[in-house]
Design a protein around this motif. Structure first.
Motif, PDB file in Angstrom:
ATOM      1  N   ARG A   7     -20.235  32.205   4.366  1.00 50.31           N
ATOM      2  CA  ARG A   7     -18.856  31.238   4.266  1.00 50.31           C
ATOM      3  C   ARG A   7     -18.328  31.106   5.813  1.00 50.31           C
ATOM      4  NH1 ARG A   7     -16.772  36.551   2.493  1.00 50.31           N
ATOM      5  NH2 ARG A   7     -15.141  37.234   3.888  1.00 50.31           N
ATOM      6  N   SER A   8     -19.060  31.550   6.726  1.00 50.55           N
ATOM      7  CA  SER A   8     -18.416  31.048   8.184  1.00 50.55           C
ATOM      8  C   SER A   8     -19.284  30.586   9.023  1.00 50.55           C
ATOM      9  CB  SER A   8     -18.110  32.437   8.832  1.00 50.55           C
ATOM     10  OG  SER A   8     -19.042  33.297   8.937  1.00 50.55           O
ATOM     11  N   ALA A   9     -20.574  30.411   8.785  1.00 49.88           N
ATOM     12  CA  ALA A   9     -21.584  29.987   9.807  1.00 49.88           C
ATOM     13  C   ALA A   9     -21.697  28.475  10.058  1.00 49.88           C
ATOM     14  CB  ALA A   9     -23.129  30.334   9.056  1.00 49.88           C
ATOM     15  N   PHE A  10     -21.138  27.667   8.765  1.00 50.18           N
ATOM     16  CA  PHE A  10     -21.098  26.209   8.774  1.00 50.18           C
ATOM     17  C   PHE A  10     -19.331  25.756   8.797  1.00 50.18           C
ATOM     18  CE2 PHE A  10     -25.582  27.193   7.743  1.00 50.18           C
ATOM     19  CZ  PHE A  10     -25.822  26.335   8.693  1.00 50.18           C
ATOM     20  N   GLY A  11     -18.606  26.521   9.375  1.00 51.49           N
ATOM     21  CA  GLY A  11     -17.288  26.105   9.226  1.00 51.49           C
ATOM     22  C   GLY A  11     -16.486  26.229   7.829  1.00 51.49           C
ATOM     23  N   SER A  12     -16.049  24.882   7.420  1.00 49.61           N
ATOM     24  CA  SER A  12     -15.531  24.930   6.136  1.00 49.61           C
ATOM     25  C   SER A  12     -16.560  24.893   4.992  1.00 49.61           C
ATOM     26  CB  SER A  12     -14.490  23.609   6.071  1.00 49.61           C
ATOM     27  OG  SER A  12     -15.129  22.465   6.168  1.00 49.61           O
ATOM     28  N   ALA A  13     -17.689  24.256   5.165  1.00 47.85           N
ATOM     29  CA  ALA A  13     -18.843  24.188   4.344  1.00 47.85           C
ATOM     30  C   ALA A  13     -19.613  25.535   4.151  1.00 47.85           C
ATOM     31  CB  ALA A  13     -19.810  23.193   4.769  1.00 47.85           C
ATOM     32  N   GLU A  14     -19.510  25.907   2.796  1.00 49.12           N
ATOM     33  CA  GLU A  14     -20.000  27.251   2.487  1.00 49.12           C
ATOM     34  C   GLU A  14     -21.579  27.256   2.147  1.00 49.12           C
ATOM     35  OE1 GLU A  14     -19.489  30.628  -1.191  1.00 49.12           O
ATOM     36  OE2 GLU A  14     -17.654  29.798  -0.074  1.00 49.12           O
ATOM     37  N   LEU A  15     -22.276  27.942   2.667  1.00 44.57           N
ATOM     38  CA  LEU A  15     -23.641  28.247   2.376  1.00 44.57           C
ATOM     39  C   LEU A  15     -23.848  29.189   1.294  1.00 44.57           C
ATOM     40  CD1 LEU A  15     -26.676  27.075   3.563  1.00 44.57           C
ATOM     41  CD2 LEU A  15     -26.798  29.476   4.806  1.00 44.57           C
ATOM     42  N   PRO A  16     -24.750  28.697   0.429  1.00 37.99           N
ATOM     43  CA  PRO A  16     -24.889  29.733  -0.831  1.00 37.99           C
ATOM     44  C   PRO A  16     -25.515  30.958  -0.233  1.00 37.99           C
ATOM     45  CG  PRO A  16     -25.751  27.266  -1.419  1.00 37.99           C
ATOM     46  CD  PRO A  16     -25.342  27.492   0.167  1.00 37.99           C
ATOM     47  N   ILE A  17     -25.055  32.032  -0.872  1.00 41.82           N
ATOM     48  CA  ILE A  17     -25.579  33.529  -0.505  1.00 41.82           C
ATOM     49  C   ILE A  17     -27.057  33.575  -0.762  1.00 41.82           C
ATOM     50  CG2 ILE A  17     -24.550  34.665  -2.336  1.00 41.82           C
ATOM     51  CD1 ILE A  17     -24.092  36.930  -0.418  1.00 41.82           C
ATOM     52  N   GLY A  18     -27.542  32.921  -1.759  1.00 37.75           N
ATOM     53  CA  GLY A  18     -29.081  33.414  -1.934  1.00 37.75           C
ATOM     54  C   GLY A  18     -29.879  32.652  -1.193  1.00 37.75           C
ATOM     55  N   ILE A  19     -29.592  31.649  -0.304  1.00 34.88           N
ATOM     56  CA  ILE A  19     -30.212  31.177   0.775  1.00 34.88           C
ATOM     57  C   ILE A  19     -30.311  32.366   2.058  1.00 34.88           C
ATOM     58  CG2 ILE A  19     -30.275  29.596   2.663  1.00 34.88           C
ATOM     59  CD1 ILE A  19     -29.227  27.393   0.618  1.00 34.88           C
TER      60      ILE A  19
END
Length: 362
Positions: free
Chosen positions: A327-339
């Motif tokens: 939830r922090s690596a790409f700013g406001s865009a949240e990366l799915p945790i499964g990735i």
């Protein structure tokens, strides 16, 4: 001379395990506070600690006195804390099930994701999301459907592997059975998506398949909490039987254990626990594979009475750090945790395959 050395080695291992419990417990508590501070809106960790202390022990007195902004309180208490706590529950539950399944099938590469339980839960949840059933409502319907899918997958893999292995659970037959069931359940999910008419429902299933803790709320914590806590107690109490099973089916049966009944019961409990978590989070893979191995390395033991609770502690911390990155690596865009978990778990899976030489005759 040799007994003295062996005794000293045993004492060092026991001391390491005794120190590891409080160390991992402290690390988990630290991780909870610190990961709450991470997000699109950064909040100092000391302020997070103050808000939590105020709400838990002072009844919100400092909040009423204006010690920090109300918006920060809302973010910490009502948004991030439920999410982090659910991450702890999910990481602990998946790690527990991974450790149990590795003992049940005598296979270090076993976990709910690899053996098809997760994909079965996924197919069941997709059915509930895309084609609602005429009973139950909301999250309970999804959870029930996910449980049915997980149970169907786990017992299909189990019986296929025994049939392919001539009545015994062999690593290769178990892995191939899990791969086959994974493929079938993924096809079922894709077919359900094809039949679906609502773009919103299709998008929900796609997002669900990549895994996320974003839907966690205070209202959704009760059932997973009860499932994980019950599983931790039951599995730890039965840890000595899991140790006995790791000696082999024949030795366990000679010691008076009903191997088939015990293994069936444990598969059932693992399936229920995994489904209760995955029905909320979606697919989060490889947690149950990676964490128990790390714990065995840190503790220097394969005794399940120690490995299981340690895996729950470390698994909870592991998953909330993965979520913090997501939830922090790409700013406001949240990366799915499964990735995130797949990037860590898939290479680890390949490493175990090569190290154990599972490409041969098994």
């Amino acid at each position: 001379m040799f007994p003295v050395k062996a005794g000293a080695k045993t004492r060092r291992r026991s001391l390491r395990q005794a120190l590891l419990f409080p160390a991992l417990a402290f690390f988990l508590l630290f991780s909870i506070v610190y990961t709450i501070s991470i997000g699109s809106s950064d909040i100092p960790a000391m302020e997070v600690f103050g808000i939590l202390k105020d709400q838990l022990f002072q009844g919100g007195r400092e909040l009423a006195q204006g010690a920090w902004p109300v918006s920060h309180y809302q973010i910490v208490w009502n948004i991030r804390l439920p999410r982090v706590l659910f991450g702890v529950l999910c990481g602990a539950g998946l790690s527990l099930c991974g450790a149990v399944m590795q003992a049940l099938v005598l296979n270090p590469i076993a976990d709910p994701y690899v053996l098809g339980i997760s994909s079965g839960a996924s197919a069941g949840a997709a059915w509930a999301l895309l084609m609602p059933l005429p009973f139950f409502n909301g999250q309970y319907q999804t959870t029930l459907a996910a449980m049915c899918g997980a149970l169907l997958s786990s017992f299909t893999v189990y019986f296929m592997a025994r049939a392919a292995g001539g009545g015994r659970l062999r690593p290769v037959s178990l892995l191939l059975s899990g791969t086959a069931v994974n493929a079938v359940m993924s096809a079922v999910t894709s077919f359900l998506i094809f039949l679906a008419k609502s773009p919103e429902s299709i998008a929900a299933v796609y997002n669900w398949q990549m895994g996320s803790l974003a839907s966690a709320q205070w209202a959704t914590l009760a059932f997973p909490c009860a499932a994980v806590c019950s599983g931790l107690v039951i599995f730890t109490v039965l840890g000595s039987r899991l140790n006995l099973l790791m000696m082999g089916d024949e030795d366990a049966a000679a010691m008076g254990m009903s191997v088939k009944a015990f293994r069936t019961m444990m598969f059932f409990l693992c399936s229920v626990l995994v489904a209760s978590l995955i029905s909320v989070t979606g697919l989060i893979g490889f947690v149950g594979l990676v964490v128990p191995h790390i714990v065995r390395i840190l503790s220097g033991t394969s005794n399940n009475r120690a490995v299981l609770p340690l895996s729950a502690l470390f698994g909870g911390a592991y998953l909330i750090w993965a979520d913090a990155i997501a939830r922090s690596a790409f700013g406001s865009a949240e990366l799915p945790i499964g990735i995130i978990t797949a990037f860590v778990g898939a290479p680890f899976f390949l490493y175990l395959m090569i190290r154990k030489k599972y490409g041969g005759t098994g």
